[in-house]
Design an enzyme around this catalytic site. Sequence first.
Site, PDB file in Angstrom:
ATOM      1  N   GLY A 166       0.775  -1.232   0.000  1.00 33.25           N
ATOM      2  CA  GLY A 166       0.000   0.000   0.000  1.00 33.25           C
ATOM      3  C   GLY A 166       0.807   1.284   0.000  1.00 33.25           C
ATOM      4  O   GLY A 166       2.035   1.296  -0.092  1.00 33.25           O
TER       5      GLY A 166
ATOM      6  N   CYS B  58      11.900  -1.468   2.446  1.00 28.31           N
ATOM      7  CA  CYS B  58      10.745  -1.246   1.564  1.00 28.31           C
ATOM      8  C   CYS B  58       9.737  -0.284   2.195  1.00 28.31           C
ATOM      9  O   CYS B  58      10.023   0.896   2.334  1.00 28.31           O
ATOM     10  CB  CYS B  58      10.130  -2.595   1.186  1.00 28.31           C
ATOM     11  SG  CYS B  58       9.157  -2.535  -0.334  1.00 28.31           S
TER      12      CYS B  58
ATOM     13  N   GLN C 293      10.157   3.712   3.690  1.00 27.29           N
ATOM     14  CA  GLN C 293       9.323   4.872   3.375  1.00 27.29           C
ATOM     15  C   GLN C 293       8.723   5.489   4.637  1.00 27.29           C
ATOM     16  O   GLN C 293       8.667   6.718   4.777  1.00 27.29           O
ATOM     17  CB  GLN C 293       8.226   4.449   2.398  1.00 27.29           C
ATOM     18  CG  GLN C 293       8.770   3.969   1.057  1.00 27.29           C
ATOM     19  CD  GLN C 293       7.790   3.089   0.294  1.00 27.29           C
ATOM     20  OE1 GLN C 293       6.685   2.810   0.764  1.00 27.29           O
ATOM     21  NE2 GLN C 293       8.199   2.632  -0.880  1.00 27.29           N
TER      22      GLN C 293
ATOM     23  N   ASN D 218      10.153  -5.027  -4.794  1.00 24.25           N
ATOM     24  CA  ASN D 218       8.702  -5.104  -4.946  1.00 24.25           C
ATOM     25  C   ASN D 218       8.090  -3.885  -4.293  1.00 24.25           C
ATOM     26  O   ASN D 218       7.755  -3.892  -3.113  1.00 24.25           O
ATOM     27  CB  ASN D 218       8.152  -6.384  -4.306  1.00 24.25           C
ATOM     28  CG  ASN D 218       6.629  -6.385  -4.260  1.00 24.25           C
ATOM     29  OD1 ASN D 218       5.983  -5.630  -4.987  1.00 24.25           O
ATOM     30  ND2 ASN D 218       6.046  -7.191  -3.398  1.00 24.25           N
TER      31      ASN D 218
ATOM     32  N   TYR E 240       5.975   2.665  -4.685  1.00 20.72           N
ATOM     33  CA  TYR E 240       6.189   4.035  -4.209  1.00 20.72           C
ATOM     34  C   TYR E 240       7.675   4.280  -3.998  1.00 20.72           C
ATOM     35  O   TYR E 240       8.464   3.344  -3.843  1.00 20.72           O
ATOM     36  CB  TYR E 240       5.429   4.274  -2.900  1.00 20.72           C
ATOM     37  CG  TYR E 240       3.926   4.282  -3.081  1.00 20.72           C
ATOM     38  CD1 TYR E 240       3.220   5.476  -3.196  1.00 20.72           C
ATOM     39  CD2 TYR E 240       3.217   3.086  -3.152  1.00 20.72           C
ATOM     40  CE1 TYR E 240       1.848   5.482  -3.373  1.00 20.72           C
ATOM     41  CE2 TYR E 240       1.844   3.088  -3.332  1.00 20.72           C
ATOM     42  CZ  TYR E 240       1.162   4.287  -3.444  1.00 20.72           C
ATOM     43  OH  TYR E 240      -0.197   4.289  -3.632  1.00 20.72           O
TER      44      TYR E 240
ATOM     45  N   HIS F 247      15.149  -5.512  -1.197  1.00 14.30           N
ATOM     46  CA  HIS F 247      15.028  -6.610  -0.235  1.00 14.30           C
ATOM     47  C   HIS F 247      16.350  -7.365  -0.078  1.00 14.30           C
ATOM     48  O   HIS F 247      16.652  -8.272  -0.849  1.00 14.30           O
ATOM     49  CB  HIS F 247      13.931  -7.583  -0.682  1.00 14.30           C
ATOM     50  CG  HIS F 247      12.557  -7.065  -0.474  1.00 14.30           C
ATOM     51  ND1 HIS F 247      11.826  -7.333   0.660  1.00 14.30           N
ATOM     52  CD2 HIS F 247      11.768  -6.273  -1.244  1.00 14.30           C
ATOM     53  CE1 HIS F 247      10.643  -6.735   0.584  1.00 14.30           C
ATOM     54  NE2 HIS F 247      10.595  -6.079  -0.563  1.00 14.30           N
TER      55      HIS F 247
ATOM     56  N   GLU G  87      17.013  -9.543   2.056  1.00 13.19           N
ATOM     57  CA  GLU G  87      16.730 -10.925   2.493  1.00 13.19           C
ATOM     58  C   GLU G  87      16.231 -11.804   1.362  1.00 13.19           C
ATOM     59  O   GLU G  87      15.789 -12.932   1.593  1.00 13.19           O
ATOM     60  CB  GLU G  87      15.692 -10.905   3.625  1.00 13.19           C
ATOM     61  CG  GLU G  87      14.240 -10.881   3.189  1.00 13.19           C
ATOM     62  CD  GLU G  87      13.793  -9.645   2.429  1.00 13.19           C
ATOM     63  OE1 GLU G  87      12.759  -9.724   1.742  1.00 13.19           O
ATOM     64  OE2 GLU G  87      14.456  -8.599   2.508  1.00 13.19           O
TER      65      GLU G  87
END
Length: 359
Positions: free
Chosen positions: A221, A247, A251, A289, A292, A332, A334
Amino acid sequence: MKRYLVLENGNVYEGEAMGACGSVISEIVFTTAMTAYLETLTDPSYKGQAVVQTFPLIGNYGIITSDMESSKINVSGYIVREVCDLPSNFRCETDLDTFLKEQGIPGLKGIDTRALTKCLRESGTMNGAICDRPDEFSLDEIKAYKIKDPVEEVTTPEETIVSPEGEVKFKVAMFDFGIKSNIARELAKRSCEVHLLPADTGAAKVMELAPDGIFLSNGPGDPEDNTKAIETMKVLKDSGIPIMGICLGHQILALAHGFKTSKLKYGHRGANHPVKNLETGRVYITSQNHGYQVESNSIDTNIAKEYFVNVNDGTNEGIKYLDKPAYSVQFHPEACGGPKDTEFLFDNFISMMENKEEK
């Protein structure tokens, strides 16, 4: 049985049904990853989205539940060119189509995913309906769809502890905005006892835990919708406790410092995104992934600096804070099933906690 994808711009793609019966409206996004389709399906960051796989053949090694990034499928729908109905792998437990049916997720196969991806790349991410009739939904209905409160749907309902196999050296308070399981595993491998906390956990509760470090996970989202978490981090960012974010967590930490975020045209989703470390000049290949970004020109250079940038489009991929032990990245480290180039960032987080203990 025929099934259709109808985009909000009126484009219609005819294919064959796979997965569960039923129709769904969602945001349509694409990922360029050539493998790790199971991790994609179960990544909570995809909540409210239907995923298009650009790689033409999906499902060839079947379903391996121990590789899942959460307990269930999180995508709303799944779109592929061709499905392997007879997977071959010694770890395989079932096939992709059966897995989608069991989880109630409708899918679509046999369409021109290359043409669809070009459409999304040129026009930008848009809504679409996976349906049995092309006139099942009006374009106004499709356009009106919005992803509502996705973090609330994927966060842990109560505090959960992930413990290492051996000695516990550090306690980490992990905000679960939609965590991929491998994040907690990577920290547990490094002797961390990870306390997974609901996304709306307040600063007082975190301080009661007396953690050695604070971690902000990935999730789905619009980051600006997470007002409670942003306010909480406005308090915790000045606690002196080492902080790392990935991620969505990246933000949210940026927003807590007064920086700005905005939606990308079609996002970054795949396992081959190059990012450059601005301190060393080295380029790493990363798994990403997100839809934004943190706006680079909004970063206050008195308190923070850009840590990584995306080599393809120059967007921000990481921030290091100058006045506190904190940093965050958009990608990411990981990544499952890879690449593993940036796993060292977890070691950096461990070093920050060690340095805090020494002081």
